[in-house]
Design an enzyme around this catalytic site. Structure first.
Site, PDB file in Angstrom:
ATOM      1  N   VAL A  11       5.931  90.822  53.715  1.00 51.17           N
ATOM      2  CA  VAL A  11       5.931  91.259  52.317  1.00 51.17           C
ATOM      3  C   VAL A  11       5.138  92.542  52.150  1.00 51.17           C
ATOM      4  O   VAL A  11       5.577  93.491  51.488  1.00 51.17           O
ATOM      5  CB  VAL A  11       5.377  90.150  51.403  1.00 51.17           C
ATOM      6  N   THR A  86       0.465  82.649  52.683  1.00 52.70           N
ATOM      7  CA  THR A  86       0.114  81.421  51.956  1.00 52.70           C
ATOM      8  C   THR A  86       0.895  80.266  52.593  1.00 52.70           C
ATOM      9  O   THR A  86       1.808  79.710  51.976  1.00 52.70           O
ATOM     10  CB  THR A  86       0.458  81.523  50.454  1.00 52.70           C
ATOM     11  N   THR A 122       3.110  84.622  47.325  1.00 54.68           N
ATOM     12  CA  THR A 122       3.540  83.494  46.494  1.00 54.68           C
ATOM     13  C   THR A 122       2.371  82.529  46.353  1.00 54.68           C
ATOM     14  O   THR A 122       1.918  81.943  47.341  1.00 54.68           O
ATOM     15  CB  THR A 122       4.736  82.781  47.137  1.00 54.68           C
ATOM     16  N   LYS A 207       8.495  82.457  40.425  1.00 57.10           N
ATOM     17  CA  LYS A 207       8.811  82.564  41.848  1.00 57.10           C
ATOM     18  C   LYS A 207       9.178  81.202  42.431  1.00 57.10           C
ATOM     19  O   LYS A 207      10.189  81.053  43.137  1.00 57.10           O
ATOM     20  CB  LYS A 207       7.605  83.150  42.588  1.00 57.10           C
ATOM     21  N   ASN A 211      13.053  79.946  43.752  1.00 52.65           N
ATOM     22  CA  ASN A 211      13.325  79.439  45.103  1.00 52.65           C
ATOM     23  C   ASN A 211      13.723  77.969  45.083  1.00 52.65           C
ATOM     24  O   ASN A 211      14.567  77.531  45.869  1.00 52.65           O
ATOM     25  CB  ASN A 211      12.105  79.652  46.000  1.00 52.65           C
ATOM     26  N   HIS A 254      26.913  78.035  50.554  1.00 56.85           N
ATOM     27  CA  HIS A 254      27.454  78.030  51.915  1.00 56.85           C
ATOM     28  C   HIS A 254      26.888  76.812  52.651  1.00 56.85           C
ATOM     29  O   HIS A 254      25.697  76.733  52.918  1.00 56.85           O
ATOM     30  CB  HIS A 254      27.093  79.326  52.645  1.00 56.85           C
ATOM     31  N   ALA A 255      27.774  75.881  52.966  1.00 58.21           N
ATOM     32  CA  ALA A 255      27.327  74.663  53.649  1.00 58.21           C
ATOM     33  C   ALA A 255      26.851  74.979  55.059  1.00 58.21           C
ATOM     34  O   ALA A 255      27.354  75.901  55.709  1.00 58.21           O
ATOM     35  CB  ALA A 255      28.463  73.649  53.703  1.00 58.21           C
ATOM     36  N   CYS A 263      10.217  80.941  53.155  1.00 54.36           N
ATOM     37  CA  CYS A 263      10.034  80.712  51.723  1.00 54.36           C
ATOM     38  C   CYS A 263      10.484  79.340  51.243  1.00 54.36           C
ATOM     39  O   CYS A 263       9.683  78.568  50.723  1.00 54.36           O
ATOM     40  CB  CYS A 263      10.773  81.793  50.926  1.00 54.36           C
ATOM     41  N   ARG A 331      10.539  80.401  61.492  1.00 54.31           N
ATOM     42  CA  ARG A 331       9.841  79.392  60.696  1.00 54.31           C
ATOM     43  C   ARG A 331      10.821  78.394  60.077  1.00 54.31           C
ATOM     44  O   ARG A 331      11.758  78.786  59.373  1.00 54.31           O
ATOM     45  CB  ARG A 331       9.008  80.065  59.601  1.00 54.31           C
TER      46      ARG A 331
END
Length: 437
Positions: A11, A86, A122, A207, A211, A254-255, A263, A331
Site C-alpha cells: 500500500v 495490520t 486498514t 473499508k 471488502n 466468478h466461481a 485483504c 497470503r
C-alpha cells in the site's frame, strides 16, 4: 506539497509512487533496511505490473525518495500517511495494530510542526479516535489532526485503481485535514472522481464493509456453483444472468476455489470481531468466513474425486500458486490447503506459478516439486489442476496437454478451459459449477 508515507510495503509504495506521479513530493520511510536498500537500488520488493517503471520515473524526477531516518522523511510534510501492516492478531481474529501505534508514536515524538496524520492502513473502527487521543497526550504543544483515507487497491491493477478510482473516501473532522486531502487528490478532479467526506468511524467502517460485501458476492456464487453441479445448471450462465441486473453487477461473480489474499480473509475476520464486540454481530459475515474456509479445505477432496477417488502415487500438476493472477502474493492462497491436502493423500505435486515461486517455497511441503515453467510442471502428470488463472495458462491447448501429460484428468478450478474442447480431446474435464457431462 510534501508528504511522508510510513511503510514501504504494498500500500505504501504504490500510494507513494502514484502521489509522486500527481506531482507531490513524497518520502517513503521503510524501516526494513534490506527493503530500503532494494528500493534505493531500483529493485521492487513486490510484484505489481508497472510499479517498477513508475517508481523509477519518479525517483529520477526527484519527487520520490526513501530516506533512512523518519525525522528526515517527515520534515516539512503536510501529511504523514501510516501504511504499515495490520495482520490478523493471533488467537482472536482482530487486526493487530502494534505496527500502527508504534509508527504513530514515533512520528509524534519526532514532529516539529503541525501535521495531518492519515491512516492508509486498514484499521478497525475507533483507531483514528485513539490516534487523536495519543496525539493530544504526547504532543499537546502541536496542532495534530487525524484523518482516515482507506485504500481500495486490487493487487495486479493497483496503479489503475489509484489513478482512476471509483471514489476516494476521506474521514476527517477538521477543515485543515479535509483541505490537505482535498489538495492531494485535486488531480482526480479532472476525471470527476467523487470524494466522499465522512467522520473518522464511517471511513474506517467503509473499508471493511466494502471488502465484506465483495467477499460475500464471491461466497454466494461459489455456493450457487455447488448447487449447479447438483441440478445440472451452469454457474457461468447464472453469473451472467444475475450480473446483468444493475442492482447486482457482474464483478466478483466468478466461481472458484475460495478467496484468499491480503485483504478479504483478514478483513472479513476483523469485521466479524468488530461487529461482535459492538454488540451487533454480522451473521452474514460469519457465514462468509466459515463457508470460504471450508471451501478451500475441500478442494483437495474435489481433485481426488476427479482422479477416481485415489491419488496415491499419482503426479498432480498444479498451475498457479498466488491467490490471483498478476501478483506474487501467497497470503491465504487457495493453493496452499489444496497442495497440502494432496500431499497428505499420497500424491506427488509438481507446481508452477509465473511470479510466486519464491514466496511459495517456504509455505509448501518440502516434497513439492517447483517446476521451472508450465511445460515442466505438466510433464508426466496424471492430472492437471488449474488454480490461478494466469493468461499463459488460459492459452494452453488440449493438444499441448496431451503431448506433455501422462494422464487425462483436468480439474479446472477457475473455469478457463472449454469443456467441450477438452472432452473431445479425450480429457476427463471437471470445472466449478458445471455439469459433469
Amino acid at each position: 506539497m510534501r508528504i511522508a508515507i510510513i511503510g514501504g510495503g504494498y500500500v505504501g509504495l504504490v500510494s507513494g509512487a502514484c502521489f509522486a506521479e500527481f506531482g507531490v513530493s513524497v518520502a517513503v520511510v521503510e524501516a526494513d533496511a534490506a527493503k530500503r536498500q532494494m528500493l534505493l537500488g531500483g529493485q521492487i520488493p513486490i510484484y505489481e505490473p508497472g510499479l517498477d517503471r513508475l517508481v523509477a520515473d519518479n525517483v529520477a524526477a526527484g519527487r520520490l525518495t526513501f530516506p533512512a531516518a523518519l525525522e528526515e522523511g517527515i520534515h516539512d510534510a503536510e501529511a504523514v500517511f501510516i501504511a504499515v501492516g495490520t495482520p490478523t492478531r493471533r488467537g482472536d481474529g482482530h487486526a493487530d495494530l502494534t505496527y500502527v501505534f508504534a509508527a504513530v508514536e514515533q512520528v509524534l515524538r519526532a514532529l516539529d510542526h503541525p501535521v495531518v496524520i492519515v491512516t492508509k492502513s486498514t484499521v478497525p473502527v475507533g483507531t483514528g479516535r485513539k490516534i487523536l487521543e495519543l496525539a493530544r497526550e504526547l504532543r499537546p504543544d502541536l496542532a495534530v489532526d487525524v484523518a482516515s483515507n482507506p485504500e481500495f487497491l486490487r493487487e495486479g491493477s493497483a496503479i489503475g485503481d489509484f489513478m482512476r478510482p471509483d471514489r476516494v473516501v476521506v474521514g476527517a473532522e477538521s477543515e485543515r485535514a479535509r483541505e490537505v486531502l482535498r489538495q492531494l487528490y485535486r488531480p482526480l478532479n479532472l476525471i470527476e472522481t467523487p470524494i466522499v467526506f465522512t467522520g473518522l468511524e464511517s471511513a474506517e467502517l467503509i473499508k471493511y464493509a466494502a471488502n465484506g460485501f465483495l467477499a460475500m458476492k464471491i461466497t454466494f456464487i461459489n455456493e450457487m456453483a455447488d448447487l449447479c453441479e447438483k441440478v445440472g445448471a451452469d454457474v457461468n450462465d447464472i453469473a451472467k444472468g444475475i450480473g446483468l441486473d444493475g442492482r447486482i453487477g457482474r464483478k466478483f461473480l466468478h466461481a472458484g476455489p475460495g478467496f484468499g489474499g491480503s485483504c478479504f480473509p483478514k478483513d472479513t475476520l476483523a469485521l466479524m470481531r468488530i461487529a461482535e464486540e459492538a454488540g451487533a454481530p454480522s451473521r452474514l459475515i460469519q457465514s462468509v468466513v466459515a463457508v470460504n474456509d471450508a471451501r478451500k479445505e475441500a478442494m483437495a477432496a474435489r481433485v481426488v474425486a476427479a482422479c477416481g477417488g485415489d491419488v496415491t502415487g499419482k503426479t498432480i500438476a498444479v498451475l498457479g500458486l498466488a491467490f490471483k493472477p498478476e501478483t506474487d502474493d501467497m497470503r491465504e492462497a487457495p493453493s496452499l490447503p489444496l497442495v497440502r491436502g494432496l500431499i497428505s493423500r499420497g500424491a506427488r505435486v509438481q507446481a508452477f506459478d509465473p511470479e510466486a515461486m519464491t514466496q511459495a517455497r517456504p509455505l509448501l511441503p518440502e516434497s513439492v516439486v517447483l517446476a521451472a515453467d508450465t511445460a515442466e510442471a505438466l510433464t508426466g502428470a496424471d492430472a492437471l489442476v488449474l488454480v490461478t488463472e494466469w493468461n499463459e495458462f488460459r492459452a494452453l491447448a488440449p493438444a499441448k496437454l496431451k503431448e506433455l501429460m501422462r494422464g487425462n484428468a483436468v480439474i479446472d478450478l477457475r473455469n478457463v478451459f472449454d469443456p467441450k474442447a477438452m472432452r473431445e480431446a479425450g480429457f476427463i474435464y471437471s470445472g466449478i459449477g458445471r455439469a459433469a457431462s
